[in-house]
Design a protein around this motif. Structure first.
Motif, PDB file in Angstrom:
ATOM      1  N   ARG A  67       0.826  -1.199   0.000  1.00 10.90           N
ATOM      2  CA  ARG A  67       0.000   0.000   0.000  1.00 10.90           C
ATOM      3  C   ARG A  67       0.866   1.256   0.000  1.00 10.90           C
ATOM      4  NH1 ARG A  67      -3.406   2.331   5.114  1.00 10.90           N
ATOM      5  NH2 ARG A  67      -4.406   4.093   4.068  1.00 10.90           N
ATOM      6  N   PHE A  68       0.432   2.245  -0.758  1.00 15.15           N
ATOM      7  CA  PHE A  68       1.030   3.576  -0.711  1.00 15.15           C
ATOM      8  C   PHE A  68       0.242   4.369   0.329  1.00 15.15           C
ATOM      9  CE2 PHE A  68       1.548   2.188  -5.179  1.00 15.15           C
ATOM     10  CZ  PHE A  68       2.934   2.261  -5.293  1.00 15.15           C
ATOM     11  N   THR A  69       0.910   4.923   1.333  1.00 14.58           N
ATOM     12  CA  THR A  69       0.190   5.654   2.371  1.00 14.58           C
ATOM     13  C   THR A  69       0.238   7.173   2.198  1.00 14.58           C
ATOM     14  OG1 THR A  69       2.141   5.659   3.824  1.00 14.58           O
ATOM     15  CG2 THR A  69       0.589   3.826   4.052  1.00 14.58           C
ATOM     16  N   ASP A  70       1.295   7.685   1.576  1.00 12.03           N
ATOM     17  CA  ASP A  70       1.429   9.141   1.422  1.00 12.03           C
ATOM     18  C   ASP A  70       1.314   9.595  -0.021  1.00 12.03           C
ATOM     19  OD1 ASP A  70       3.783   8.022   0.585  1.00 12.03           O
ATOM     20  OD2 ASP A  70       5.048   8.999   2.095  1.00 12.03           O
ATOM     21  N   ASN A  71       1.004   8.677  -0.915  1.00  5.03           N
ATOM     22  CA  ASN A  71       0.847   9.007  -2.324  1.00  5.03           C
ATOM     23  C   ASN A  71      -0.068   7.986  -2.987  1.00  5.03           C
ATOM     24  OD1 ASN A  71       3.059   6.997  -2.066  1.00  5.03           O
ATOM     25  ND2 ASN A  71       3.132   7.167  -4.286  1.00  5.03           N
ATOM     26  N   LEU A  72      -0.434   8.256  -4.226  1.00  2.00           N
ATOM     27  CA  LEU A  72      -1.292   7.356  -4.988  1.00  2.00           C
ATOM     28  C   LEU A  72      -0.736   7.190  -6.386  1.00  2.00           C
ATOM     29  CD1 LEU A  72      -4.771   8.840  -3.967  1.00  2.00           C
ATOM     30  CD2 LEU A  72      -3.793   6.688  -3.141  1.00  2.00           C
ATOM     31  N   LEU A  73      -0.807   5.989  -6.901  1.00  2.00           N
ATOM     32  CA  LEU A  73      -0.424   5.707  -8.284  1.00  2.00           C
ATOM     33  C   LEU A  73      -1.498   6.259  -9.204  1.00  2.00           C
ATOM     34  CD1 LEU A  73       1.146   4.070 -10.535  1.00  2.00           C
ATOM     35  CD2 LEU A  73      -0.383   2.154  -9.934  1.00  2.00           C
ATOM     36  N   THR A  74      -1.080   6.850 -10.312  1.00  8.22           N
ATOM     37  CA  THR A  74      -2.034   7.356 -11.288  1.00  8.22           C
ATOM     38  C   THR A  74      -1.473   7.204 -12.696  1.00  8.22           C
ATOM     39  OG1 THR A  74      -3.435   9.254 -11.888  1.00  8.22           O
ATOM     40  CG2 THR A  74      -1.178   9.735 -11.221  1.00  8.22           C
ATOM     41  N   GLY A  75      -2.324   7.410 -13.703  1.00 11.24           N
ATOM     42  CA  GLY A  75      -1.869   7.342 -15.085  1.00 11.24           C
ATOM     43  C   GLY A  75      -1.195   8.637 -15.493  1.00 11.24           C
ATOM     44  N   SER A  76      -0.408   8.568 -16.554  1.00  7.05           N
ATOM     45  CA  SER A  76       0.346   9.737 -17.017  1.00  7.05           C
ATOM     46  C   SER A  76      -0.336  10.455 -18.175  1.00  7.05           C
ATOM     47  CB  SER A  76       1.753   9.319 -17.448  1.00  7.05           C
ATOM     48  OG  SER A  76       1.684   8.309 -18.449  1.00  7.05           O
ATOM     49  N   GLY A  77      -1.337   9.801 -18.780  1.00  7.82           N
ATOM     50  CA  GLY A  77      -1.991  10.409 -19.933  1.00  7.82           C
ATOM     51  C   GLY A  77      -1.238  10.177 -21.219  1.00  7.82           C
ATOM     52  N   ASN A  78      -0.177   9.383 -21.168  1.00  8.18           N
ATOM     53  CA  ASN A  78       0.599   9.057 -22.373  1.00  8.18           C
ATOM     54  C   ASN A  78       1.162   7.646 -22.223  1.00  8.18           C
ATOM     55  OD1 ASN A  78       2.953   9.289 -20.706  1.00  8.18           O
ATOM     56  ND2 ASN A  78       2.947  11.505 -21.053  1.00  8.18           N
ATOM     57  N   SER A  79       2.134   7.303 -23.043  1.00  9.65           N
ATOM     58  CA  SER A  79       2.666   5.937 -23.050  1.00  9.65           C
ATOM     59  C   SER A  79       3.865   5.760 -22.119  1.00  9.65           C
ATOM     60  CB  SER A  79       3.058   5.541 -24.474  1.00  9.65           C
ATOM     61  OG  SER A  79       4.046   6.435 -24.985  1.00  9.65           O
ATOM     62  N   ASP A  80       4.147   6.741 -21.276  1.00  8.09           N
ATOM     63  CA  ASP A  80       5.257   6.609 -20.334  1.00  8.09           C
ATOM     64  C   ASP A  80       4.932   5.559 -19.272  1.00  8.09           C
ATOM     65  OD1 ASP A  80       6.537   8.604 -21.691  1.00  8.09           O
ATOM     66  OD2 ASP A  80       6.096  10.179 -20.230  1.00  8.09           O
ATOM     67  N   ASP A  81       5.977   4.945 -18.718  1.00 11.20           N
ATOM     68  CA  ASP A  81       5.776   3.977 -17.641  1.00 11.20           C
ATOM     69  C   ASP A  81       5.295   4.692 -16.374  1.00 11.20           C
ATOM     70  OD1 ASP A  81       6.561   1.722 -19.105  1.00 11.20           O
ATOM     71  OD2 ASP A  81       8.687   2.107 -18.709  1.00 11.20           O
ATOM     72  N   ASP A  82       4.408   4.030 -15.646  1.00 12.36           N
ATOM     73  CA  ASP A  82       3.823   4.622 -14.447  1.00 12.36           C
ATOM     74  C   ASP A  82       4.173   3.865 -13.159  1.00 12.36           C
ATOM     75  OD1 ASP A  82       2.195   6.565 -15.971  1.00 12.36           O
ATOM     76  OD2 ASP A  82       1.151   4.767 -16.650  1.00 12.36           O
ATOM     77  N   LEU A  83       4.494   2.586 -13.287  1.00  9.47           N
ATOM     78  CA  LEU A  83       4.732   1.738 -12.120  1.00  9.47           C
ATOM     79  C   LEU A  83       5.986   0.907 -12.352  1.00  9.47           C
ATOM     80  CD1 LEU A  83       3.604   0.547  -9.406  1.00  9.47           C
ATOM     81  CD2 LEU A  83       2.405  -1.141 -10.814  1.00  9.47           C
ATOM     82  N   HIS A  84       6.857   0.835 -11.340  1.00  7.52           N
ATOM     83  CA  HIS A  84       8.083   0.050 -11.494  1.00  7.52           C
ATOM     84  C   HIS A  84       8.217  -0.960 -10.368  1.00  7.52           C
ATOM     85  CE1 HIS A  84      12.122  -0.733 -13.041  1.00  7.52           C
ATOM     86  NE2 HIS A  84      12.489  -0.884 -11.782  1.00  7.52           N
ATOM     87  N   ILE A  85       8.598  -2.181 -10.742  1.00  9.54           N
ATOM     88  CA  ILE A  85       8.818  -3.252  -9.786  1.00  9.54           C
ATOM     89  C   ILE A  85      10.317  -3.531  -9.716  1.00  9.54           C
ATOM     90  CG2 ILE A  85       8.152  -5.585  -9.102  1.00  9.54           C
ATOM     91  CD1 ILE A  85       5.781  -3.627  -9.616  1.00  9.54           C
TER      92      ILE A  85
END
Length: 234
Positions: free
Chosen positions: A104-122
């Motif tokens: 869980r993210f407690t101080d932020n939230l994952l969101t989309g970028s509106g383009n083809s850039d990567d948004d989430l990294h493992i």
């Protein structure tokens, strides 16, 4: 008599506002010995809390030192050491065959970028990224698939799955693909060092002065300067 340069006061007020607005615009490289990724919002982007950990199927789980799920929170810190004496000295967690980890993210939230850039990294450690299915959720109850990572792919563009800048997610679930990779060993399954939202927003909105507010601030400082110049000095 103390003299104040009115133009200087206004310029400094506007410059302060400019610094506040631009402070978030510089990407910060974050990573471990296996590589780095640029996160525009820095350390706030990393997952903070373990919600659930299921260490693999019966008979195909990692040994105890590699079951420290907390090692997948915070900044990535894998240094190349693959042998751990205990969970506290380890820098990653192994999922086991078919195992899962929900963060869980407690101080932020994952969101989309509106383009083809990567948004989430493992940050999955080892010579190759072991196949891992990835799910995201807004409420921690209903999860949506956003594909998988594996091979040389460690990042995901959630916009490719229909999500955009108007969508926010506080949870990420990783599930080891049981049909891929080995089925035994002390670190069996995908090995996770950290998870970060490249595209993110604060969970509590940060107040940034509007241009009009900055102008009012400048005007107020000008007024103070003018008053100080006009008042008789004792």
């Amino acid at each position: 008599m103390t003299k104040i340069r009115i133009g200087t006061i206004a310029a400094r007020a506007l410059a302060l506002g400019g610094l506040l607005i631009s402070a978030q615009a510089h990407a910060i490289p974050i990573g471990n010995t296996q590589g780095t990724v640029e996160f525009p919002d820095g350390a706030i982007s990393l997952a903070d809390e373990v919600v659930d950990y299921q260490p693999g199927l019966e008979g195909a789980a990692p040994t105890s030192p590699y079951q420290g799920a907390f090692n997948a929170t915070g900044l990535p810190d894998y240094s190349g050491a693959n042998t751990c004496a205990d969970q506290a000295s380890c820098t990653f967690v192994s999922l086991g065959v078919g195992g899962s980890l929900t963060l869980r993210f407690t101080d932020n939230l994952l969101t989309g970028s509106g383009n083809s850039d990567d948004d989430l990294h493992i940050f999955e450690i080892g010579p190759d990224v072991e196949d891992t299915d990835v799910y995201i959720s807004s409420d921690g109850a209903t999860f949506f698939s956003v594909g998988s990572v594996g091979g040389s792919v460690s990042s995901i563009d959630i916009d490719a799955f229909g999500y955009g800048i108007g969508d926010t997610f506080g949870y990420v679930r990783l599930v080891d693909v049981a049909s891929e990779g080995g089925t035994s060993g002390i670190t069996v399954g995908a090995d996770i060092d950290a998870v970060g939202a490249i595209t993110t927003v604060p969970s509590v909105p940060v107040s940034v002065p509007e241009p009009s507010t900055l102008l009012l601030l400048g005007a107020g400082l000008i007024g103070i300067g003018y008053r100080r110049r006009c008042l008789p000095q004792r």
